[in-house]
Scaffold this active site. Structure first.
Site, PDB file in Angstrom:
ATOM      1  N   TYR A   1      -4.142  15.786  -9.807  1.00 21.19           N
ATOM      2  CA  TYR A   1      -3.416  14.767 -10.589  1.00 21.19           C
ATOM      3  C   TYR A   1      -2.327  15.430 -11.424  1.00 21.19           C
ATOM      4  CZ  TYR A   1      -2.626  11.028 -14.044  1.00 21.19           C
ATOM      5  OH  TYR A   1      -2.046  10.081 -14.862  1.00 21.19           O
TER       6      TYR A   1
ATOM      7  N   ASP B   1       0.871  -1.181   0.000  1.00 16.09           N
ATOM      8  CA  ASP B   1       0.000   0.000   0.000  1.00 16.09           C
ATOM      9  C   ASP B   1       0.905   1.227   0.000  1.00 16.09           C
ATOM     10  OD1 ASP B   1      -1.769   2.029   0.254  1.00 16.09           O
ATOM     11  OD2 ASP B   1      -2.595   1.389   2.194  1.00 16.09           O
TER      12      ASP B   1
HETATM   13  N1  LIG Z   1      -4.226   5.385 -18.482  1.00 12.96           N
HETATM   14  C1  LIG Z   1      -3.797   6.564 -18.899  1.00 12.96           C
HETATM   15  O1  LIG Z   1      -4.389   7.177 -19.801  1.00 12.96           O
HETATM   16  C2  LIG Z   1      -2.569   7.187 -18.300  1.00 12.96           C
HETATM   17  C3  LIG Z   1      -2.039   8.324 -18.896  1.00 12.96           C
HETATM   18  C4  LIG Z   1      -0.908   8.919 -18.362  1.00 12.96           C
HETATM   19  C5  LIG Z   1      -0.320   8.368 -17.224  1.00 12.96           C
HETATM   20  N2  LIG Z   1      -0.867   7.261 -16.655  1.00 12.96           N
HETATM   21  C6  LIG Z   1      -0.216   6.739 -15.450  1.00 12.96           C
HETATM   22  O2  LIG Z   1       0.168   5.399 -15.673  1.00 12.96           O
HETATM   23  C7  LIG Z   1       0.142   4.694 -14.436  1.00 12.96           C
HETATM   24  C8  LIG Z   1      -0.681   3.425 -14.587  1.00 12.96           C
HETATM   25  O3  LIG Z   1      -1.995   3.791 -14.940  1.00 12.96           O
HETATM   26  P1  LIG Z   1      -3.101   2.746 -15.451  1.00 12.96           P
HETATM   27  O4  LIG Z   1      -3.804   3.428 -16.552  1.00 12.96           O
HETATM   28  O5  LIG Z   1      -2.513   1.412 -15.644  1.00 12.96           O
HETATM   29  O6  LIG Z   1      -4.070   2.756 -14.174  1.00 12.96           O
HETATM   30  P2  LIG Z   1      -4.891   1.585 -13.493  1.00 12.96           P
HETATM   31  O7  LIG Z   1      -5.956   2.259 -12.712  1.00 12.96           O
HETATM   32  O8  LIG Z   1      -5.289   0.546 -14.491  1.00 12.96           O
HETATM   33  O9  LIG Z   1      -3.805   0.937 -12.506  1.00 12.96           O
HETATM   34  C9  LIG Z   1      -3.303   1.632 -11.397  1.00 12.96           C
HETATM   35  C10 LIG Z   1      -2.880   0.617 -10.356  1.00 12.96           C
HETATM   36  O10 LIG Z   1      -2.376   1.316  -9.220  1.00 12.96           O
HETATM   37  C11 LIG Z   1      -2.768   0.609  -8.063  1.00 12.96           C
HETATM   38  N3  LIG Z   1      -2.795   1.447  -6.870  1.00 12.96           N
HETATM   39  C12 LIG Z   1      -3.593   2.513  -6.623  1.00 12.96           C
HETATM   40  N4  LIG Z   1      -3.419   2.958  -5.373  1.00 12.96           N
HETATM   41  C13 LIG Z   1      -2.453   2.166  -4.808  1.00 12.96           C
HETATM   42  C14 LIG Z   1      -1.856   2.117  -3.526  1.00 12.96           C
HETATM   43  N5  LIG Z   1      -2.220   2.948  -2.535  1.00 12.96           N
HETATM   44  N6  LIG Z   1      -0.909   1.179  -3.305  1.00 12.96           N
HETATM   45  C15 LIG Z   1      -0.555   0.303  -4.274  1.00 12.96           C
HETATM   46  N7  LIG Z   1      -1.113   0.294  -5.505  1.00 12.96           N
HETATM   47  C16 LIG Z   1      -2.055   1.221  -5.772  1.00 12.96           C
HETATM   48  C17 LIG Z   1      -4.176   0.115  -8.397  1.00 12.96           C
HETATM   49  O11 LIG Z   1      -4.583  -0.956  -7.558  1.00 12.96           O
HETATM   50  C18 LIG Z   1      -4.050  -0.269  -9.864  1.00 12.96           C
HETATM   51  O12 LIG Z   1      -3.752  -1.639 -10.048  1.00 12.96           O
HETATM   52  C19 LIG Z   1      -0.419   5.663 -13.399  1.00 12.96           C
HETATM   53  O13 LIG Z   1       0.641   6.255 -12.695  1.00 12.96           O
HETATM   54  C20 LIG Z   1      -1.126   6.692 -14.247  1.00 12.96           C
HETATM   55  O14 LIG Z   1      -1.221   7.952 -13.613  1.00 12.96           O
HETATM   56  C21 LIG Z   1      -1.971   6.647 -17.162  1.00 12.96           C
END
Ligand SMILES: NC(=O)c1ccc[n+]([C@@H]2O[C@H](COP(=O)([O-])OP(=O)(O)OC[C@H]3O[C@@H](n4cnc5c(N)ncnc54)[C@H](O)[C@@H]3O)[C@@H](O)[C@H]2O)c1
Length: 243
Positions: A151, A55
């Site tokens: 964010y 976490d």
């Molecule tokens: N999807 C997009 O369009 C996008 C764009 C730019 C950047 N990002 C970044 O890429 C990364 C991955 O995003 P994604 O799209 O795969 O998101 P996602 O929501 O599919 O996955 C995020 C993961 O983070 C985990 N998480 C959240 N809080 C947590 C905590 N307290 N402790 C441990 N784990 C935790 C969640 O359980 C989840 O599995 C993120 O940092 C996001 O900001 C995503």
């Protein structure tokens, strides 16, 4: 697939999410020993990935996750920081501080904590690579129509953190670099379906990225191909920021 990551141990936070899962899958396929860290969804990790609970909001949880990894095996563990959360379209003037604390807590404090814990061990063992996932939202653009001031700010901080750690740790063999995606097809965007067509229209390439397209950039920063990259940031946004 080559075995270019054979002999490497790599931890991926957010491993159960859209991008994290793709990174784990691809690193395992290329011979890495992968530790998928997440606070939930560990049952569904790709084959060959060793799941462990973390976490990022808890210092104790991060410290003990790293301690457990080294208790099992003393080989260096490199790091991909992929976990992240975003607030739902909230006007800044109405932002509850609990939302601020959650987003900053995971995206900045959590990334700092994992970098500190994994980084200290890598420094003690001669070095390695750390890759943080920020976002085009940090520096290149301000997202719209959704309002996500916290964010965006958290991701700008992740970019700055990557540069700062690169300067502190690069001379001692720890390379820190940043990947900044545009819109990717993952659960993070699932609640904002009404905005998807607009986001795609405003992306020069006219589509979302597939998670594996972000994984490829992470692999680059983990590999020796990027041996001279130190504090670099790669924007992968399908041209969104150009418009
Ligand atoms: N999807 C997009 O369009 C996008 C764009 C730019 C950047 N990002 C970044 O890429 C990364 C991955 O995003 P994604 O799209 O795969 O998101 P996602 O929501 O599919 O996955 C995020 C993961 O983070 C985990 N998480 C959240 N809080 C947590 C905590 N307290 N402790 C441990 N784990 C935790 C969640 O359980 C989840 O599995 C993120 O940092 C996001 O900001 C995503």
């Amino acid at each position: 697939m080559t075995n270019r990551f054979e002999g490497r141990r790599i931890a991926v936070t957010g491993a159960a999410g859209g991008i994290g899962r793709a990174i784990c899958e691809s690193l395992v396929a290329q011979g890495a020993q992968v530790h998928g860290l997440d606070r939930t969804g560990l049952d569904g990790l790709p084959d060959g990935v060793a799941g462990a609970s973390i976490d990022l909001l808890s210092e104790e949880s991060v410290v003990s996750a790293v301690r457990d990894l080294y208790a099992a095996d003393d080989c260096p563990v490199e790091l991909v920081n992929c976990a992240g959360v975003v607030e739902d379209d909230v006007p800044a003037e109405e932002m509850p501080m609990a939302q601020f604390d959650l987003v900053m807590g995971v995206n900045l404090r959590g990334v700092f904590l994992t970098c500190r814990e994994f980084g200290r061990e890598l420094l003690a063992r001669g070095g390695g690579a750390i890759v943080n996932i920020a976002s085009m939202s940090g520096n290149a653009i301000v997202n719209h129509p959704q309002r996500q001031s916290v964010y965006n700010s958290s991701k700008a901080a992740v970019s700055a953190l990557g540069r700062s750690l690169a300067v502190e740790w690069g001379p001692r063999g720890v390379r820190v670099n940043t990947v900044s995606p545009g819109y990717v097809d993952t659960p993070l965007n699932a609640l904002k379906t009404q905005m998807h067509e607009q986001w795609k229209r405003e992306t020069v390439l006219g589509r979302f990225a597939a998670p594996v397209e972000i994984a490829r950039a992470v692999e680059y920063f983990l590999s020796e191909d990027s041996a001279f990259c130190c504090g670099a940031e790669l924007l992968i946004d399908g041209g969104f920021a150009l418009r």
